[in-house]
Scaffold this motif. Structure first.
Motif, mmCIF file in Angstrom:
data_model
loop_
_atom_site.group_PDB
_atom_site.id
_atom_site.type_symbol
_atom_site.label_atom_id
_atom_site.label_comp_id
_atom_site.label_asym_id
_atom_site.label_seq_id
_atom_site.Cartn_x
_atom_site.Cartn_y
_atom_site.Cartn_z
ATOM 1 N N LEU A 118 0.849 -1.192 0.000
ATOM 2 C CA LEU A 118 0.000 0.000 0.000
ATOM 3 C C LEU A 118 0.884 1.241 0.000
ATOM 4 O O LEU A 118 1.487 1.577 1.019
ATOM 5 N N TYR A 119 0.932 1.920 -1.139
ATOM 6 C CA TYR A 119 1.771 3.101 -1.266
ATOM 7 C C TYR A 119 0.980 4.401 -1.176
ATOM 8 O O TYR A 119 1.573 5.478 -1.175
ATOM 9 N N HIS A 120 -0.339 4.305 -1.110
ATOM 10 C CA HIS A 120 -1.178 5.499 -1.135
ATOM 11 C C HIS A 120 -2.255 5.406 -0.048
ATOM 12 O O HIS A 120 -2.206 4.523 0.796
ATOM 13 N N GLY A 121 -3.190 6.349 -0.083
ATOM 14 C CA GLY A 121 -4.287 6.323 0.877
ATOM 15 C C GLY A 121 -3.867 6.603 2.305
ATOM 16 O O GLY A 121 -4.568 6.248 3.260
ATOM 17 N N GLY A 122 -2.711 7.251 2.482
ATOM 18 C CA GLY A 122 -2.222 7.545 3.824
ATOM 19 C C GLY A 122 -1.509 6.386 4.480
ATOM 20 O O GLY A 122 -1.111 6.482 5.644
ATOM 21 N N PHE A 195 -25.029 12.737 16.290
ATOM 22 C CA PHE A 195 -25.456 11.862 15.210
ATOM 23 C C PHE A 195 -25.046 12.388 13.832
ATOM 24 O O PHE A 195 -24.414 11.662 13.044
ATOM 25 N N ILE A 196 -25.401 13.627 13.500
ATOM 26 C CA ILE A 196 -25.103 14.149 12.165
ATOM 27 C C ILE A 196 -23.610 14.354 11.973
ATOM 28 O O ILE A 196 -23.019 13.895 10.992
ATOM 29 N N ARG A 197 -22.982 15.023 12.931
ATOM 30 C CA ARG A 197 -21.566 15.354 12.778
ATOM 31 C C ARG A 197 -20.673 14.121 12.771
ATOM 32 O O ARG A 197 -19.788 13.982 11.908
ATOM 33 N N ASP A 198 -20.908 13.226 13.734
ATOM 34 C CA ASP A 198 -19.960 12.139 13.952
ATOM 35 C C ASP A 198 -20.340 10.823 13.280
ATOM 36 O O ASP A 198 -19.462 10.089 12.823
ATOM 37 N N ILE A 199 -21.621 10.508 13.235
ATOM 38 C CA ILE A 199 -22.046 9.221 12.689
ATOM 39 C C ILE A 199 -22.385 9.299 11.201
ATOM 40 O O ILE A 199 -22.221 8.321 10.469
ATOM 41 N N VAL A 200 -22.797 10.490 10.735
ATOM 42 C CA VAL A 200 -23.127 10.653 9.314
ATOM 43 C C VAL A 200 -21.961 11.276 8.532
ATOM 44 O O VAL A 200 -21.501 10.716 7.537
ATOM 45 N N LEU A 201 -21.468 12.433 9.003
ATOM 46 C CA LEU A 201 -20.498 13.182 8.210
ATOM 47 C C LEU A 201 -19.059 12.680 8.350
ATOM 48 O O LEU A 201 -18.333 12.600 7.357
ATOM 49 N N ARG A 202 -18.635 12.357 9.555
ATOM 50 C CA ARG A 202 -17.245 11.935 9.740
ATOM 51 C C ARG A 202 -16.886 10.703 8.897
ATOM 52 O O ARG A 202 -15.808 10.664 8.288
ATOM 53 N N PRO A 203 -17.714 9.654 8.851
ATOM 54 C CA PRO A 203 -17.366 8.496 8.016
ATOM 55 C C PRO A 203 -17.240 8.856 6.530
ATOM 56 O O PRO A 203 -16.359 8.336 5.837
ATOM 57 N N CYS A 204 -18.118 9.751 6.048
ATOM 58 C CA CYS A 204 -18.043 10.163 4.646
ATOM 59 C C CYS A 204 -16.725 10.873 4.354
ATOM 60 O O CYS A 204 -16.065 10.606 3.339
ATOM 61 N N ALA A 206 -13.986 10.524 6.045
ATOM 62 C CA ALA A 206 -12.898 9.550 6.187
ATOM 63 C C ALA A 206 -12.668 8.818 4.864
ATOM 64 O O ALA A 206 -11.520 8.591 4.452
ATOM 65 N N PHE A 207 -13.759 8.425 4.194
ATOM 66 C CA PHE A 207 -13.628 7.753 2.896
ATOM 67 C C PHE A 207 -13.035 8.687 1.858
ATOM 68 O O PHE A 207 -12.101 8.315 1.133
ATOM 69 N N ILE A 208 -13.557 9.910 1.764
ATOM 70 C CA ILE A 208 -13.083 10.873 0.768
ATOM 71 C C ILE A 208 -11.604 11.172 0.975
ATOM 72 O O ILE A 208 -10.823 11.235 0.015
ATOM 73 N N LYS A 209 -11.210 11.338 2.232
ATOM 74 C CA LYS A 209 -9.810 11.654 2.516
ATOM 75 C C LYS A 209 -8.887 10.529 2.069
ATOM 76 O O LYS A 209 -7.897 10.763 1.368
ATOM 77 N N MET A 210 -9.217 9.273 2.449
ATOM 78 C CA MET A 210 -8.334 8.162 2.120
ATOM 79 C C MET A 210 -8.347 7.839 0.629
ATOM 80 O O MET A 210 -7.286 7.631 0.024
ATOM 81 N N LEU A 226 -10.223 -0.758 1.272
ATOM 82 C CA LEU A 226 -9.749 -0.242 2.552
ATOM 83 C C LEU A 226 -10.339 1.123 2.868
ATOM 84 O O LEU A 226 -10.623 1.436 4.033
ATOM 85 N N ALA A 227 -10.548 1.951 1.855
ATOM 86 C CA ALA A 227 -11.199 3.238 2.090
ATOM 87 C C ALA A 227 -12.642 3.030 2.545
ATOM 88 O O ALA A 227 -13.147 3.735 3.430
ATOM 89 N N SER A 228 -13.318 2.059 1.967
ATOM 90 C CA SER A 228 -14.692 1.751 2.371
ATOM 91 C C SER A 228 -14.732 1.245 3.809
ATOM 92 O O SER A 228 -15.609 1.619 4.601
ATOM 93 N N PHE A 229 -13.767 0.402 4.151
ATOM 94 C CA PHE A 229 -13.723 -0.099 5.521
ATOM 95 C C PHE A 229 -13.305 0.987 6.511
ATOM 96 O O PHE A 229 -13.655 0.930 7.696
ATOM 97 N N HIS A 230 -12.550 1.979 6.042
ATOM 98 C CA HIS A 230 -12.222 3.113 6.915
ATOM 99 C C HIS A 230 -13.492 3.914 7.226
ATOM 100 O O HIS A 230 -13.639 4.447 8.335
ATOM 101 N N PHE A 231 -14.392 3.985 6.258
ATOM 102 C CA PHE A 231 -15.723 4.558 6.491
ATOM 103 C C PHE A 231 -16.414 3.790 7.622
ATOM 104 O O PHE A 231 -16.948 4.378 8.571
#
Length: 254
Positions: A118-122, A195-204, A206-210, A226-231
């Motif tokens: 794994l050379y990318h995705g952080g 709920f909105i900030r942490d359970i809805v937005l943070r996972p999204c 996390a995926f976009i970042k990775m 792996l990005a999906s599982f990071h979500f």
């Protein structure tokens, strides 16, 4: 100057031989065993490692500090059972120890998932502190321990090989355990899950970042998985924190 390679282990019979063999350039190899029930201790002893059995009780920092205390050398190198030290890194470590400049050295890791690098995705270079003088060094923290020391940081060039996940069963076991520990840690710090900030937005995010911002897509299928599982990981740790709060009757759950 002398060097100890320290390996924390529990039921690592599949990994421990290759791990120790990559560390035999050191003056001593210490295996701190959390009372394994497989052949870990037998294999380590046969290879010439010094084995100390000591209960971890979920406290990585305390286990690593215990390892520092039993080491007998001037320098220590922390190595996980699923990591390997390539020959070029062995030479670089020996050179740093010989020079004996008092730095805490960070080492890059090349992570592998299901056998794929794994050379990318952080995931790379994934620097972490591994090599340091033994004196005035201790470790604190349960899930993600912090090294406490007076030394300036310096980076080595050559990387460790880290076989992060060898099976999906292993991945999901770690995901379940780490999200539980992360939730408990955040709860004990008084943090709250919204709920909105942490359970809805943070996972999204996390995926976009990775996958996008850190170019996980360049690692192909495994990068997407792996990005999906990071979500899922991000959502799970906040859902578990939310559940802990609800169990205690928090207003956020009303």
């Amino acid at each position: 100057m002398s060097l100890s390679v320290i390996i924390l282990a529990k039921n690592e019979e599949k990994n421990i031989q290759d791990c120790i063999e990559s560390a035999l350039f050191a003056d001593e190899v210490l295996v701190i065993d959390d009372f394994s029930t497989d052949a870990t201790v037998e294999i380590a002893t046969k290879l010439g490692a010094k084995v100390y059995q000591h209960a971890m009780d979920g406290n990585w920092g305390a286990q690593q500090t215990y390892a520092i205390d039993v080491a007998t050398t001037d320098w220590i190198f922390f190595l996980d059972a699923d990591e390997r030290i390539p020959e070029v890194l062995q030479q670089e470590i020996k050179a740093a120890v010989t020079i004996n400049e008092k730095f805490a050295y960070q080492v890059p890791r090349l992570n592998h998932a299901m056998g794929e690098p794994l050379y990318h995705g952080g995931w790379y270079p994934d620097y972490g502190f591994h090599l340091m003088p033994r004196e005035n060094f201790r470790v604190e923290g349960f899930v993600h321990p912090q090294f406490v020391h007076p030394y300036q940081a310096r980076k080595l060039k050559n990387h460790l090989i880290h076989y992060t996940y060898s099976s999906w069963e292993q991945y999901f076991n770690k995901l379940n355990n780490y999200t539980r520990l992360a939730a408990e840690k955040n709860y004990n710090k008084g943090k709250h899950a919204l709920f909105i900030r942490d359970i809805v937005l943070r996972p999204c995010f996390a995926f976009i970042k990775m996958y996008l911002l850190q170019s996980g897509w360049r690692d192909g299928r495994i990068g997407f998985i792996l990005a999906s599982f990071h979500f899922c990981y991000t959502m799970a740790k906040y859902v578990k924190l939310y559940a802990l709060e609800c169990d205690k009757g928090a207003k956020v759950c009303e």
